[in-house]
Design a protein around this motif. Structure first.
Motif, short mmCIF file in Angstrom:
data_model
loop_
_atom_site.label_atom_id
_atom_site.label_comp_id
_atom_site.label_asym_id
_atom_site.label_seq_id
_atom_site.Cartn_x
_atom_site.Cartn_y
_atom_site.Cartn_z
N VAL A 187 -2.39 23.52 -8.97
CA VAL A 187 -2.54 24.35 -10.17
C VAL A 187 -2.61 25.84 -9.86
O VAL A 187 -1.94 26.64 -10.51
N THR A 188 -3.41 26.20 -8.86
CA THR A 188 -3.56 27.64 -8.62
C THR A 188 -2.27 28.23 -8.07
O THR A 188 -1.92 29.37 -8.37
N ILE A 261 -7.98 20.33 -23.06
CA ILE A 261 -9.03 20.80 -22.16
C ILE A 261 -10.15 21.51 -22.92
O ILE A 261 -11.28 21.57 -22.47
N TYR D 245 -13.94 29.94 -7.70
CA TYR D 245 -12.80 29.02 -7.56
C TYR D 245 -12.64 28.18 -8.82
O TYR D 245 -11.53 28.03 -9.34
N ALA D 248 -11.05 30.24 -11.46
CA ALA D 248 -9.61 30.43 -11.25
C ALA D 248 -8.85 29.16 -11.61
O ALA D 248 -7.80 29.19 -12.26
N LEU D 249 -9.41 28.03 -11.20
CA LEU D 249 -8.78 26.75 -11.43
C LEU D 249 -8.64 26.51 -12.94
O LEU D 249 -7.57 26.12 -13.43
N LEU D 250 -9.73 26.76 -13.67
CA LEU D 250 -9.71 26.55 -15.12
C LEU D 250 -8.71 27.47 -15.80
O LEU D 250 -7.97 27.05 -16.70
N ARG D 285 -9.55 33.85 -0.42
CA ARG D 285 -8.80 33.98 -1.66
C ARG D 285 -9.66 34.50 -2.80
O ARG D 285 -9.20 34.63 -3.93
#
Lengths: 334, 298, 298, 319
Positions: A187-188, A261, D245, D248-250, D285
C-alpha cells in the motif's frame, strides 16, 4: 467534435483454444479525449487486459482472433497497419505498463539499456545519447542516475515499477496504458507510484487508460470510468456519473462488495454466484443470473446501450423498460 | 489476466463418481499422435519379447551355426539375412529384444529405487542430510555416466547381472536429482503445511501428499532413462563389456557384423534399427507423458 | 569444488577398480612365473597393504605426475595419456562446436515458428537423433561416405578429412538434445512478461528474439551443453573404437581388454577431470550470461 | 481475564540467511479473547504470516511463549500438539496451492476427520462431509470434483470446510481473501463472519488490506519489519492512529469515493530485516524521526486503555 486520442468501435475478440472458443471481447466501444484518463474496471476474466493489448495489437495470434471492430489511435487505424508500422507506433504513440514489475523487466539486461533501447529506436539517437537521455528519464521517476548500470534483480518491487514507467515514458507517448500497475505492490509503495504517475501524466500531457480491479485506485487517478463484465462495457461515464449516479446492477454490486474503511459496521452485500463460463456465454445479458433486478427479457435478449447524458451510458434492459428506474441502494456514501 | 488459459472455470458437470486422474492423463496422451506411435512400437517389441519362442527357435535359429548359409542377404526364409555364422538375424533380433528390455527395465528399477530413496530423503529432510547426500552424488556425477558403467563392468567382469548393476548404479545420481527436485517443489506447497496443520505425521505426509504429487516428472524421467539404459546396454556389449556372444544382443551383433560391412551392410542395418526404434518409441512416450502430465506446458 | 570432487572421484574409481578379480602380479609376470617371484612382486607393489594405504600411495604418486606403469607394455601411464589426450580433445571439442553451431539456430527458429513445418521436421529429426547409438551411426556413415562414396577415410587419424566422420557421429546426439533444450527454453522465455514489455516499446520482432529472448534462453541451454560434454566424452569411447581413432577412449577399451588396471584408472581419471573442468568453465560462463548468479558470487 | 484463549509473549522467529539472522518476528506479544478477532496488518515482509505459523507450531519459534487456554504449547510433545490441532486451525491465502490437487473435495474435507479418528463409520463420515459442505455453502454436487476444476472462491470454501472439520475453536486466517476478486471476496468475508457467530470461533485475521481488517476485526495489531508498532481496538485505531507508520498506511489506502484526502507519501529505503540494529526500524522512512529514533529501540507504551504504540515521539506528536 472533440479531438480523440483513442476510438475503439465494436471490438470483438475471441480465443480459439483446444477446449473451445472463448469470447473475450464482445463489442467494446471506447472513446478517450487527449490528456484524459480512463479507468477500466472489472474482475478476473472480464477482458481488461485483452482490450489493452489489442490497442497495441499485441493480442497473441493464435489463439487470439479479432472478429470485427476498429481501433483508431491518434488518427491511425491500428488494424490496417503492417507489423513494421506497428513497431514504430508502439513505444512512441502508445506504450504500456504491465502488472507484475517482478517479471516485466528483462533480467539479463542493465536497466539503463532497457530504457535507452526505446529511445534509440524511436528517436534514432546514438548509443551514448540514448543512454544520457535514459538517465534523465530514470532520474525523473525518482531513481538516482548511478543505478543505470544495475540489473533488475538489484531493485525492489516499487523501484522496478518506476523503471518500467521510465521505459514507457521514455519517448513521451500520447497514450499510456497501465495494466494494474500497482496491484502487486504494498500500500505505501502503491501510494508513491500512483503519486508519481499522476505527476508525470500532467507533465507529459498524456492520455491514459488505467486498468484496475480497485475502484479506490480509479477514483484517485481517473477522469472517466468504464466497468467491464464478461467482455462488455456495462457502464461508462465520468467519475461522478459512475460513482454517484450508478446505473448498472453490476457496478452497484461492486461498490457493495468493498468493505468501507470509514464505516466498519457497514454490511457487505456480495454479488451472488460466479461469472459465466466464457466458453459458453448466455444468449441474453451475461450478468442475468447474478442480478437481483433480472427480468424475463434479460434471459433472452442482449441489452443495448442506453445513454443518460453525452458521457454516461449503460447496457441494461432496466432503463429501456422503465426510463425512470433507479437502483435500490448504494451503500457507499459520499 | 483475461487470457482464458490461465483461469479455471468450473465445468458444469454433475460429478457423482470420483474420476481417476490417470484416466485424464491417458486421454491426453491418446491425443498425441507421436506418443501413440511410440506406444504401438513399444507394444510390438514387448510382444516380440514375450512370444519369442513362438516366432523362432532359440537353440536352432538364434544360436545354431550353419556355415553353408552364412552371410546371406535378406530373403523370404531369412527376413533380415544371416550373419557370419549363418545364424538368422531376425531370430537373433527377436531374442535380443528380451535382453534389451529386461536389462533396461531392471537397471532403471535399481537406479530408481536407490537413487529415488536418496533423492526423496535429501529433498524432504534438507539441511545436513541433504548436503551430505548431494556431495556424494556430486562425485558420481563428475564421472560421465557411460564411463562409470564401463568402469564398473570392467572391474566386476562382463555378465548380464554385472551389466544391470553397472547401468543401474551409474544412473543413481540422475534419479536422485530428479526426485529431490520434484520433492522440493512439492514440499513448499501450502497443502503440505495444511496437512501438518490437521495433525498428519511425516510418513503420512510423504506417502499421501508428497510422493503422489511428485510422480509426474519421475515417471517421465524413468521412461526416458529406460531408453538410455537400452542404449547403454548395447554400447557396452558393442565394446565387448556387456552381453557376451554367442548370446544374441543388438550391440554385440553389431560388433560381430562390423568386419563384414564392406560387402554385407544389411548385417549391421537391422540390429541398429532395432535399437533406434526401441529407444525412439520410449522417447516418444516420454515426451508424450511429459505433456500429458503437465498440461500447462502446452 | 573441483579438488574435493576429484579426490572423491579418484577414490571411488580406485575402489571400483580394486574389485577386479585376479592378481596383478601374476598378470604382469605372465604364465611362467614362479610363486616366489609373484610374492616378491606383490610385496614390491604393496598389493598386500590396506586399500587406503594403496590409495594414499597412488595419490602421492599422482601429485608428482606419476600414474604408474602399464601392466601390459610397462610404459608410463601418464606418458601414454599425455600422448593420446590431444587426439580426444580434438575430436570432442570439434564435436561440441559443431553441435552448438547447428543446434542453437535450429532451436531458436523452431521455437519462433512453433508447429510450423520446419519445427515439426526439426523436432522429429532431433528425437531420432537422440535415439541413434553413436557406434551404429558411425558404422552407417562409414558405409555411406567411406566405403561407397569414398569421400572420407573410414578410420585412423590422418589429416583433417579423417576428423569429419567421427566428429559428426559424436555430434549428432548432442546436437539433437541441445536443439530440444534451446527450443523449449525459448518457448518458455517468449511467454514472459518482459518480452511483452520489449514489444510494447517498439522493438522489432527480430530484435525481440535475438536481444531479449535469446540471452535468457541460453541459460538452460548452457547447462545442457555442459552435461552433453560429459555424454560426449562417454561417446568418445565408442566413436574412437568404431573409427580406430587413437585417443583416450580407445586406449581405455584396449586396456580393459588387456586387464591393464593402471591404464584404465588413468583414463577414467583424465575423463572425469576434463568433465569437471568443463563444468567449471560452464559455471564461470553462467556468471557472464546471468547477472543474478554473479550477485551470488560476490 | 479468563476469557483469554490465546496469549503470546515475547515471540521471536529468526530465519538463517546467507547474510545473517533474518528477524521475521521480533519480540511480539498479544492476547485474544474467545470469540473475538484480532486483525494483524502490515506490508509484505513484516512477519505477519510467520507469526500465524509460529502460533500453530507449523514453524518452531526461536524464543517466547505461546499460551493456548493457559497451556504453553511450545512445551508440548509432538503427540500432545497433534491433539491440540483439533482445536487450532489455519486457512491459507492461496486457494490454488493449499489444496492437494490429487484429492477430491470430499477427500480433502474428510482427511482431518480420518487422521484424528473422529468418526470411524464411513457413512457417518460422509454425512459429516455433506454437513460441512452445506455449512460453508458448497453445493453438494461438487463432492467428487477436484480443486482445479473450481474457482478461487469455491476452493477457499473447501479450505474453510477442512479447517472446521475438527472441533475447531481457533483459526488463523492467513490472507484468506487477498487472492480473490472483489465480489467473491465479499462472499467469503460474510461466510467467515457468519461462522464466527454460529460456532463461537476465535480468529487471527492476517491481511495487508486495511479496509478488510477494519470491517472484520475487534482488535488490530500493526506490524512493521517483525515488530508490533501499534495495537488498539479497531475503532480506536482507525479513528485515532498514533504511530507515524499506521498514519501513513491508513492515508495510503485508495478510497472508492470522490472526496480527496491528503496522503502521506513515505520516502526513504526500507531497513533490512537481517540483523537489524536496536533502533526504531521505521526511522529511515519516518518524517518525524529524530536522533533518539536512530539510537534506541522504542518499546510499546499505553496511549489510552487498550491502545498501545511503540514510538519514541508519540507524546510530542499527540500534543
Amino acid at each position: 467534435m472533440k479531438d480523440h486520442i483513442l476510438e475503439i468501435k465494436d471490438l470483438h475478440i475471441q480465443f480459439n483454444t483446444d477446449e473451445g472458443v472463448v469470447q473475450a471481447l464482445n463489442g467494446i466501444d471506447i472513446t478517450l479525449e487527449r490528456g484524459k484518463t480512463l479507468g477500466l474496471v472489472g474482475e478476473t476474466g472480464a477482458g481488461k487486459t485483452t482490450t489493452a493489448l489489442s490497442i497495441l495489437r499485441l493480442v497473441p495470434r493464435p489463439p487470439g482472433e479479432v472478429v470485427r471492430g476498429s481501433i483508431i489511435l491518434d488518427g491511425i487505424p491500428i488494424m490496417e497497419q503492417s507489423e513494421y508500422e506497428m513497431e514504430k507506433i508502439r513505444g512512441k504513440t502508445v506504450s504500456m505498463i504491465f502488472q507484475d514489475p517482478m517479471t516485466a523487466l528483462n533480467p539479463v539486461i542493465k536497466v539503463g539499456e532497457q530504457i535507452a533501447e526505446a529511445i534509440s529506436i524511436h528517436q534514432k539517437l546514438s548509443k551514448e545519447k540514448s543512454l544520457a537521455k535514459a538517465r534523465e528519464v530514470l532520474e525523473l521517476v525518482g531513481i538516482p542516475g548511478n543505478r543505470m548500470q544495475e540489473y533488475p534483480h538489484q531493485f525492489s518491487g516499487g523501484m522496478k515499477q518506476r523503471v518500467i514507467i521510465a521505459i514507457a515514458l521514455s519517448c513521451s507517448p500520447k497514450l499510456l496504458i497501465a495494466d494494474e500497475p500497482t496491484t502487486a505492490l504494498d500500500v505505501t509503495i502503491q501510494a508513491q507510484v500512483l503519486e508519481l504517475m499522476k505527476e508525470l501524466k500532467q507533465k507529459f500531457h498524456m492520455a491514459m487508460v488505467m486498468i484496475s480491479h480497485d475502484l479506490g485506485v480509479v477514483a484517485e487517478v481517473c477522469d472517466d470510468v468504464a466497468i467491464m463484465y464478461a467482455g462488455k462495457i456495462v457502464e461508462q461515464g465520468s467519475l461522478e456519473d459512475v460513482f454517484l449516479r450508478t446505473k448498472h446492477p453490476y457496478t452497484e454490486g461492486l461498490f457493495n462488495s468493498i468493505p468501507n474503511i470509514d464505516d466498519r459496521k457497514a454490511e457487505l452485500i456480495p454479488i451472488r454466484g460466479l461469472m459465466s463460463d466464457p466458453y459458453n456465454l448466455p444468449s441474453g445479458c451475461p450478468f442475468f443470473d447474478r442480478c437481483d433486478y433480472a427480468m424475463d427479457i434479460c434471459r433472452t435478449e442482449k441489452p443495448v446501450k442506453h445513454s443518460f447524458s453525452d458521457t454516461h451510458f449503460t447496457e441494461c434492459h432496466l432503463y429501456t423498460a422503465q426510463p425512470e428506474f433507479s437502483l435500490k441502494s448504494k451503500k457507499t456514501k459520499e | 489476466m483475461s487470457t482464458p488459459t490461465t483461469t479455471t472455470y468450473e465445468k458444469h458437470t454433475l460429478n457423482t463418481k470420483k474420476k481417476s486422474q490417470w484416466l485424464d492423463v491417458w486421454k491426453r496422451l491418446k491425443k498425441s499422435r507421436t506418443a501413440v506411435i511410440g506406444l504401438i512400437l513399444i507394444l510390438v517389441f514387448l510382444m516380440l519379447a514375450l512370444f519369442a519362442p513362438f516366432i523362432a527357435d532359440y537353440e536352432k535359429d538364434a544360436l545354431g551355426m550353419n556355415v553353408k548359409e552364412r552371410l546371406q542377404s535378406p530373403s523370404l526364409t531369412h527376413w533380415f539375412g544371416t550373419d557370419e555364422f549363418g545364424r538368422d538375424i531376425f531370430a537373433r533380433i527377436v531374442y535380443g529384444t528380451r535382453i534389451s528390455l529386461f536389462v533396461g527395465i531392471i537397471s532403471v528399477s535399481i537406479a530408481l529405487s536407490l537413487g529415488g530413496t536418496l533423492g526423496a530423503i535429501a529433498g524432504y529432510y534438507g539441511g545436513r542430510i541433504d548436503n551430505a547426500i548431494m556431495r556424494v552424488l556430486d562425485v558420481l556425477l563428475a564421472i560421465p555416466t557411460i564411463l562409470l558403467a564401463i568402469t564398473i563392468v570392467a572391474a566386476l567382469g562382463a555378465s548380464i547381472l554385472n551389466l544391470m548393476i553397472a547401468v543401474g548404479i551409474s544412473n543413481i545420481p540422475g534419479f536422485a536429482r530428479v526426485v529431490r527436485a520434484s520433492v522440493l517443489s512439492v514440499k513448499d506447497q501450502e497443502y503440505i503445511e495444511s496437512a501438518r496443520a490437521i495433525g498428519a505425521r511425516d510418513h503420512t505426509i510423504i506417502l499421501k501428499h508428497v510422493l503422489p504429487n511428485s510422480m509426474a516428472p519421475i515417471v517421465v524421467f524413468a521412461t526416458l532413462k529406460v531408453a538410455s539404459a537400452i542404449m547403454a546396454t548395447s554400447s557396452l556389449s558393442f565394446i565387448g563389456l556387456g552381453i557376451q556372444p554367442p548370446t544374441p544382443e543388438w550391440g554385440n551383433m553389431l560388433a560381430g557384423g562390423r568386419a563384414y560391412i564392406r560387402d554385407h551392410m544389411y548385417i549391421v542395418l537391422s540390429p541398429g534399427l532395432a535399437i533406434v526404434l526401441t529407444v525412439l518409441s520410449l522417447n516418444l512416450i516420454g515426451d508424450g507423458l511429459r505433456d500429458a502430465l503437465d498440461p500447462k506446458l502446452k | 569444488m573441483l579438488i574435493p570432487v576429484m579426490l572423491g572421484v579418484i577414490f571411488l574409481v580406485f575402489f571400483i577398480i580394486s574389485l577386479t578379480p585376479g592378481d596383478a602380479a601374476s598378470m604382469i609376470l605372465g604364465d611362467g612365473a614362479t610363486e616366489e617371484r609373484i610374492i616378491e612382486l606383490r610385496d614390491d607393489m604393496g598389493l598386500d597393504d590396506p586399500l587406503i594405504v594403496q590409495y594414499g600411495r597412488y595419490m602421492w604418486d599422482l601429485l608428482r605426475g606419476n600414474m604408474g606403469d602399464s601392466y601390459s607394455t610397462g610404459r608410463s601411464v601418464a606418458g601414454e595419456i599425455v600422448q593420446r589426450f590431444p587426439n580426444t580433445f580434438k575430436l570432442t571439442v570439434t564435436a561440441i562446436f559443431l553441435s552448438v553451431l547447428i543446434s542453437i539456430p535450429i532451436g531458436v527458429i523452431s521455437a519462433t515458428k512453433q508447429y510450423s513445418l520446419f519445427d515439426n521436421i526439426g523436432m522429429i529429426l532431433a528425437l531420432v537423433g537422440i535415439s541413434m547409438p553413436s557406434f551404429w551411426t558411425g558404422l552407417i556413415l562409414i558405409i555411406i561416405f567411406a566405403l561407397n562414396l569414398g569421400w572420407f577415410p573410414s578410420g585412423g587419424m590422418k589429416g583433417i578429412m579423417s576428423l569429419v566422420l567421427p566428429a559428426f557421429t559424436l555430434a549428432i546426439a548432442s546436437t539433437a538434445s541441445i536443439t530440444r533444450t534451446t527450443r523449449s527454453s525459448m518457448l518458455e522465455v517468449i511467454r514472459q512478461d518482459y518480452i511483452n514489455t520489449a514489444k510494447a516499446k517498439g522493438v522489432s520482432r527480430r530484435k525481440v528474439i535475438t536481444r531479449h529472448a535469446l540471452g535468457n534462453a541460453l541459460i538452460p541451454a548452457v547447462t545442457v551443453i555442459g552435461l552433453e560434454f560429459g555424454i560426449l566424452l562417454g561417446g568418445a569411447v565408442l566413436t574412437e573404437t568404431v573409427f580406430s581413432w587413437p585417443g583416450i577412449g580407445r586406449l581405455m577399451v584396449e586396456s580393459i581388454q588387456r586387464k591393464d588396471t593402471p591404464m584404465v584408472l588413468g583414463c577414467v581419471i583424465i575423463f572425469s577431470l576434463s568433465f569437471s573442468i568443463v563444468n567449471l568453465i560452464i559455471d564461470i560462463l553462467y556468471a557472464y550470461i546471468d547477472p543474478r548468479i554473479k550477485a551470488n558470487y560476490t | 481475564m479468563s476469557k483469554i484463549i490465546l496469549e503470546v509473549k515475547n515471540l521471536k522467529k529468526y530465519f538463517d540467511s546467507p547474510k545473517g539472522k533474518l528477524h521475521a518476528v521480533d519480540d511480539v506479544s498479544f492476547a485474544i479473547e474467545k470469540g473475538k478477532t484480532l486483525g494483524v496488518v502490515g506490508e509484505s515482509g513484516c512477519g505477519k504470516s510467520t507469526t500465524g505459523r509460529v502460533i500453530l507450531r507449523l514453524l518452531e519459534a526461536t524464543d517466547g511463549e505461546i499460551f493456548y487456554k493457559g497451556v504453553n504449547i511450545r512445551k508440548l510433545s509432538a503427540a500432545k500438539m497433534r491433539e491440540l490441532r483439533r482445536e487450532m486451525q489455519i486457512i491459507f491465502q492461496d486457494p490454488f496451492s493449499s489444496l492437494d490437487p490429487r484429492n477430491t473435495v470430499s477427500e480433502i474435507i474428510e482427511e482431518p476427520i480420518i487422521l484424528n479418528k473422529l468418526i470411524k463409520n464411513k457413512k457417518q463420515r460422509f454425512e459429516r462431509v455433506l454437513e460441512l459442505m452445506d455449512l460453508v455453502g458448497l453445493s453438494r454436487r461438487l463432492i467428487n470434483t477436484y480443486p482445479h476444476e473450481l474457482d478461487g472462491g469455491r476452493r477457499q470454501r473447501i479450505g474453510i470446510a477442512r479447517a472446521l472439520a475438527l472441533n475447531t475453536e481457533f483459526i488463523v486466517c492467513d490472507e484468506p481473501v487477498s487472492a480473490l476478486d472483489v465480489s467473491i471476496q465479499a462472499q467469503i468475508l460474510n461466510l467467515l463472519k457468519n461462522l464466527q457467530h454460529k460456532l463461537g470461533l476465535t480468529y487471527i485475521f492476517i491481511t495487508h488490506d486495511l479496509s478488510v481488517v477494519n470491517h472484520f476485526s475487534d482488535d488490530v495489531a500493526v506490524m512493521y519489519l517483525g515488530k508490533m508498532v501499534e495495537k488498539a481496538p479497531a475503532e480506536e485505531l482507525f479513528s485515532h492512529p498514533v504511530h507515524p507508520y499506521t498514519q501513513a498506511l491508513l492515508s495510503a489506502i485508495p478510497r472508492p469515493t470522490l472526496d480527496k484526502h491528503e496522503k502521506i507519501i513515505l520516502k526513504g529505503e526500507i531497513t533490512s530485516p537481517i540483523e537489524p540494529e536496536p533502533i526504531c526500524r521505521f526511522a529511515n522512512r519516518c518524517r518525524y524521526a529524530e536522533d533518539i529514533c536512530r539510537r534506541e529501540e522504542p518499546q510499546l507504551e499505553t496511549v489510552e486503555g487498550e491502545h498501545e504504540v511503540a514510538c519514541h515521539r508519540w507524546r510530542e506528536l499527540e500534543g
